[in-house]
Design an enzyme around this catalytic site. Structure first.
Site, PDB file in Angstrom:
ATOM      1  N   ALA A 273      27.846 -15.535 -21.769  1.00 12.69           N
ATOM      2  CA  ALA A 273      26.877 -16.367 -22.493  1.00 12.69           C
ATOM      3  C   ALA A 273      26.073 -15.469 -23.418  1.00 12.69           C
ATOM      4  O   ALA A 273      26.160 -14.241 -23.352  1.00 12.69           O
ATOM      5  CB  ALA A 273      25.961 -17.103 -21.518  1.00 12.69           C
ATOM      6  N   MET A 274      25.261 -16.094 -24.275  1.00 10.57           N
ATOM      7  CA  MET A 274      24.413 -15.353 -25.220  1.00 10.57           C
ATOM      8  C   MET A 274      23.096 -16.081 -25.387  1.00 10.57           C
ATOM      9  O   MET A 274      23.058 -17.287 -25.598  1.00 10.57           O
ATOM     10  CB  MET A 274      25.134 -15.215 -26.560  1.00 10.57           C
ATOM     11  N   GLU A 275      22.006 -15.290 -25.366  1.00  6.63           N
ATOM     12  CA  GLU A 275      20.652 -15.831 -25.296  1.00  6.63           C
ATOM     13  C   GLU A 275      20.058 -16.205 -26.645  1.00  6.63           C
ATOM     14  O   GLU A 275      18.862 -15.981 -26.900  1.00  6.63           O
ATOM     15  CB  GLU A 275      19.728 -14.818 -24.610  1.00  6.63           C
ATOM     16  N   ASN A 276      20.825 -16.801 -27.525  1.00  6.59           N
ATOM     17  CA  ASN A 276      20.253 -17.282 -28.781  1.00  6.59           C
ATOM     18  C   ASN A 276      19.003 -18.117 -28.493  1.00  6.59           C
ATOM     19  O   ASN A 276      19.017 -18.986 -27.617  1.00  6.59           O
ATOM     20  CB  ASN A 276      21.264 -18.150 -29.527  1.00  6.59           C
ATOM     21  N   HIS A 306      20.177 -16.542 -16.050  1.00 14.85           N
ATOM     22  CA  HIS A 306      20.124 -15.265 -16.776  1.00 14.85           C
ATOM     23  C   HIS A 306      19.710 -15.507 -18.229  1.00 14.85           C
ATOM     24  O   HIS A 306      18.791 -14.857 -18.744  1.00 14.85           O
ATOM     25  CB  HIS A 306      21.506 -14.600 -16.701  1.00 14.85           C
ATOM     26  N   GLU A 307      20.383 -16.449 -18.884  1.00 13.10           N
ATOM     27  CA  GLU A 307      20.072 -16.710 -20.283  1.00 13.10           C
ATOM     28  C   GLU A 307      18.687 -17.324 -20.445  1.00 13.10           C
ATOM     29  O   GLU A 307      17.974 -17.040 -21.420  1.00 13.10           O
ATOM     30  CB  GLU A 307      21.136 -17.619 -20.908  1.00 13.10           C
ATOM     31  N   HIS A 310      16.063 -14.707 -20.461  1.00 12.15           N
ATOM     32  CA  HIS A 310      16.016 -14.000 -21.740  1.00 12.15           C
ATOM     33  C   HIS A 310      15.078 -14.664 -22.745  1.00 12.15           C
ATOM     34  O   HIS A 310      14.640 -14.019 -23.705  1.00 12.15           O
ATOM     35  CB  HIS A 310      17.409 -13.955 -22.370  1.00 12.15           C
ATOM     36  N   GLU A 329      18.918  -6.645 -20.407  1.00 11.98           N
ATOM     37  CA  GLU A 329      19.947  -7.242 -19.553  1.00 11.98           C
ATOM     38  C   GLU A 329      19.639  -7.087 -18.073  1.00 11.98           C
ATOM     39  O   GLU A 329      19.909  -7.978 -17.270  1.00 11.98           O
ATOM     40  CB  GLU A 329      21.308  -6.638 -19.888  1.00 11.98           C
TER      41      GLU A 329
END
Length: 864
Positions: A273-276, A306-307, A310, A329
């Protein structure tokens, strides 16, 4: 890749000169399948009038560059990666009109065509340096700005960015006559470019909302491709998200910092995943179209949280430069695990953390390429290779140690103060430690130095003496107890640890903890006076509750007892600690691999935690395939396959263990009766009560039959005809690459190396099939070609693809001296190759060298 690097020195010089105000980015994604139009207007100040700098823009073509109303010649100022900006004023406006190239590598603006219905889907992946593939940008985390995106796209699409999606306005028609529309998003808060985002396409969406701690209504959305909508369990995702919001807003004492929260499941994704900011993207692996293990279900929850963590740590407050990437992270790893354990039904999340994250950290920390948690990051290539087990897992483990060191309440208080003090800014590690020192009263500079600025993992062992009776026999009372700490010569640091020691005894058939002491351990020897005078227990367990980051060894009596009674340990975390200790001893060549297989087959049936079970199975397969002596390999794999099949037959019908054991048996299938039963499962002539052979399990069974020489192209084509999806195509690529012939392996190799058309997902699945070879001699002819292709691939492919090819095509299943020698020969003759490329080879060969050492230890066990 050439010319795309950015050094820390360049970034520091640019940050000293430039202060960015805002960006207006206008995108048109209706211009065809290859490129899109990108117009960037950026306003920024310069500390020195007349100075020069550059802006990042990886482009297919630059049409115009206008700086403060003056047109610059694109041919002179742009090289396709950077645009030079001479003669700056104190206040500047830059307008860049360019074409960007759609990617199929999971980087930049990725374009995907769904084979199920022909629909087009777009999404961005910008971490670390890839927003420059979509718009002109000062691509570094400390040049924050406000971003306004305006997007023209097909009118029937969903268009999502960091801010709430506005109502679109009609914008005519595209070249094919289809209606298009324009979405003009509001400005973001001041954020870093790598967390901006665009996700666009005919995604289906489910919506919900929650009330933030400051009373705001936060809209929620969960998105997926239309062809996956039937499998999307949005209600559960919303439930975990709301639990996470409540937990983090309470513990951080800071309301959610953005205006909405969308979660989008996107295809061909390189990461979990990515925390955009406000628009988190996830891999579609988390949309379960078939049965998955409980381990994967739990991992999805941890990833969701997790995301979400962030949004505060990383998005609200961001590291100044990538040397503090680990903190970003690691905090999210720690925070998501504690939130999962305390706010959701996955109450044993710390056991999962031990089994998966810590095992990853210990493995990474014992490689020749290990580095301090707070690593020196000289340039972007350094960042790429430092997305590793140190950055995520060791960092998270050390944060858990820090929490034990300062206390949980003080830790959360310090974190809250950090968020409030540095909101929308950039920080370094020192800024966080300063707040933790105030909250806890503990001085942390020495802790930081030994834990974050040095590499390597310590080993802790108990040393105890027990009284003897008049007859000279052990009477059972402890007369001395100490914890011994050691370090390897390459990384000799001895560290302070906060840990617990547990005493376990067998009571009514269960091994339960009857005494626990928590203490600080420092130096090479720490006396534990509190344990003197107590009766010696059946099992002494150092690092009980897994507070410390260290390799743990059992004393000889505890080791013997634990191996005989491992399945009787009632607490899953204590059990995982023993499993981890024995596996670590096997990897270190202290325990024979054959003995580890005995332990697994004798005890694994009682394991209740899905991730622990998953890791044990993977370790056992590695042991049988690479760690036992070569002459025993075939028998060991066959024994393990038989054992896992028997365990599947004995397991609870329809349960997670049955599912995992059946998959493990398939992973080890080979010609003969073992392949017969796999074929029977696939065609329905063999059944395991409660086990459904669904789409994805069917593919795994087919992989096994292909690898065993029992199926080929015809069977793969037939199955693909029933699964015309992206996953089906990737699975077919995996299966074809597993064909156990010289021609089959050559065909797979050629599909990845001779042409550059495979997507990131197909590269990954093809490589997995290529390395699957019960007869590893099939891989021997590729040793030379592997090393021959390295520099060409590194120079010509994008980083995401190059890294996969280098890492995943390394013929590690050979596990022999010839591969080691070839690897070292390449390293010696390519001393000037990219440090990031060399590091990947160093890590690859280290795994084979460890396998050879384990084989040598296994041979000793056989001889005894």
């Amino acid at each position: 890749m050439p010319g795309e690097n950015l050094t820390r020195i360049e970034a520091a010089e640019r940050a000293a000169l430039v202060t960015v105000h805002d960006y207006d980015v206008v995108l048109d994604v209706t211009t065809g399948p290859d490129v899109f139009r990108s117009t960037t207007t950026v306003r920024f100040a310069a500390a020195e009038a007349g100075a020069a700098t550059f802006i990042d823009a990886i482009t297919a073509a630059v049409h115009s560059v206008t700086l403060n109303g003056v047109a610059l010649d694109p041919a002179e100022v742009s090289d396709g990666v950077r645009i030079q900006l001479p003669g700056l004023a104190e206040e500047n406006e830059l307008v860049v009109v360019a074409d960007g190239r759609y990617m199929r590598t999971g980087e930049g603006l990725h374009r995907f065509v769904d084979p199920a219905d022909g629909e087009v889907y777009l999404y961005t992946q910008f971490e670390v340096p890839d927003s420059r593939r979509m718009f002109a940008v000062f691509e570094q985390p400390d040049l924050k700005a406000a971003f306004r995106f305006t997007v023209t796209a097909p009118a029937h699409w969903q268009v999502v960015s960091n801010q709430p999606t506005p109502e679109p306005t009609p914008a005519g028609a595209d070249a094919d006559g289809a209606e298009v529309a324009t979405w003009a998003f509001g400005a973001t808060p001041r954020i870093s470019s790598y967390i901006t985002a665009l996700i666009a396409g005919p995604y289906d969406v489910v919506r919900d909302e929650l009330t933030s701690s400051d009373g705001r209504t936060i809209p929620l959305g969960v998105f997926s491709r239309k062809s996956l909508t039937e499998y999307l369990d949005a209600d559960y995702i919303f439930e975990k998200t709301k639990q996470g919001f409540a937990y983090f807003e309470d513990k951080f004492d800071v309301p959610y910092p953005f205006d909405k929260y969308d979660q989008l499941f996107v295809p061909e994704y390189n990461a979990g995943a990515m925390e955009n900011a406000g628009a988190v993207t996830f891999t579609e692996v988390y949309v379960f179209r078939s049965k998955v293990t409980d381990a994967i279900k739990e991992r999805r929850v941890v990833t969701i949280l997790h995301e979400l963590a962030h949004m505060w740590f990383g998005d609200l407050v961001t590291m100044k430069w990538w040397n503090d990437l680990w903190l970003n992270e690691s905090f999210a790893e720690w925070a998501s695990t504690i939130a999962t354990a305390e706010a959701t039904e996955w109450v044993h999340a710390w056991t999962t953390f031990n089994s998966m994250e810590k095992s990853w950290a210990y493995r990474q920390d014992q490689l020749p390429s290990t580095h301090p948690i707070s690593a020196v990051i000289n340039d972007l290539e350094d960042v790429m290779v430092n997305f590793d087990g140190i950055t995520y897992a060791k960092g998270g483990s050390v944060l858990k140690q820090l929490v034990a060191w300062v206390g949980i309440d003080a830790f959360f208080a310090g974190v809250s103060a950090y968020f409030k003090k540095h909101a929308w800014g950039n920080t370094t590690l020192a800024d966080l430690l300063a707040e933790l020192e105030v909250a806890s009263g503990r001085e942390l500079s020495e802790w930081s130095q030994v834990w974050l600025e040095t590499a390597g993992v310590n080993t802790l062992r108990p040393e105890l003496e027990v009284s003897t009776g008049l007859d000279g026999q052990e009477a059972g009372t402890i007369t001395s107890f100490a914890v011994l700490q050691s370090a390897v010569a390459e990384h000799p640091t001895i560290r302070p640890h906060r840990l617990a020691i547990g005493f376990y005894n067998l009571v009514d058939g269960a091994l339960v903890r009857e005494h626990r002491v928590e203490l600080d351990v420092a130096g090479e020897r720490t006396e534990v006076a509190e344990l003197v005078g107590l009766a010696r227990p059946d099992l002494v367990l150092l690092n009980d509750d897994d507070l410390a980051y260290a390799k743990i060894r059992l004393d000889e009596a505890s080791h013997r007892f634990a191996l005989a009674n491992l399945s009787a340990i009632s607490d899953p975390l204590a059990r995982a600690l023993v499993w981890s200790s024995v596996w670590d001893a096997t990897r270190d060549g202290e325990t024979a691999a054959s003995d580890y297989l005995d332990l697994v087959l004798g005890n694994v049936a009682s394991e209740t935690e899905s991730t622990t079970l998953r890791i044990i199975i993977a370790n056992a397969i590695l042991s049988a395939s690479s760690y036992v002596v070569p002459g025993k390999r075939t028998a060991a794999r066959a024994r393990l396959a038989d054992g896992f099949w028997a365990l599947a037959e004995q397991a609870e019908a329809g349960g997670d263990a049955q599912f995992q054991f059946a998959k493990a048996a398939a992973a080890l299938a080979e010609a003969g009766t073992k392949a017969d039963r796999i074929a029977g499962l696939l065609d329905g002539s063999v059944t395991l009560e409660g086990l459904e052979v669904d789409t994805d399990l069917g593919w795994e069974l087919l992989y096994a039959l292909v690898a065993a020489g029992r199926a080929g192209d015809a069977e793969i084509d037939a199955r693909l005809a029933t699964d015309q999806t992206a996953t089906g195509q990737e699975s077919a690529a995996h299966a074809r690459a597993a064909i156990p012939t010289a021609d089959g392996k050559a065909r797979a190799w050629s599909s990845l190396l001779d042409v550059d058309t495979a997507t990131n997902s197909v590269v990954r699945t093809t490589a997995a099939g290529f390395l699957r070879a019960d007869d590893t001699s099939l891989l021997a002819p590729f040793v030379g070609p592997y090393f021959d292709m390295l520099e060409r691939v590194w120079e010509e492919r994008s980083y995401a693809i190059a890294e996969k090819l280098v890492e995943l095509l390394y013929p590690s299943p050979l596990a022999n001296r010839d591969l080691v020698d070839a690897s070292h020969a390449w390293l010696e003759s390519h001393a000037d190759a990219s440090p990031a490329l060399r590091r990947l080879i160093v890590e690859n060969v280290a795994g084979v060298e460890r396998a050879l050492a384990a084989q040598a230890r296994d041979a000793q066990g056989t001889a005894e």
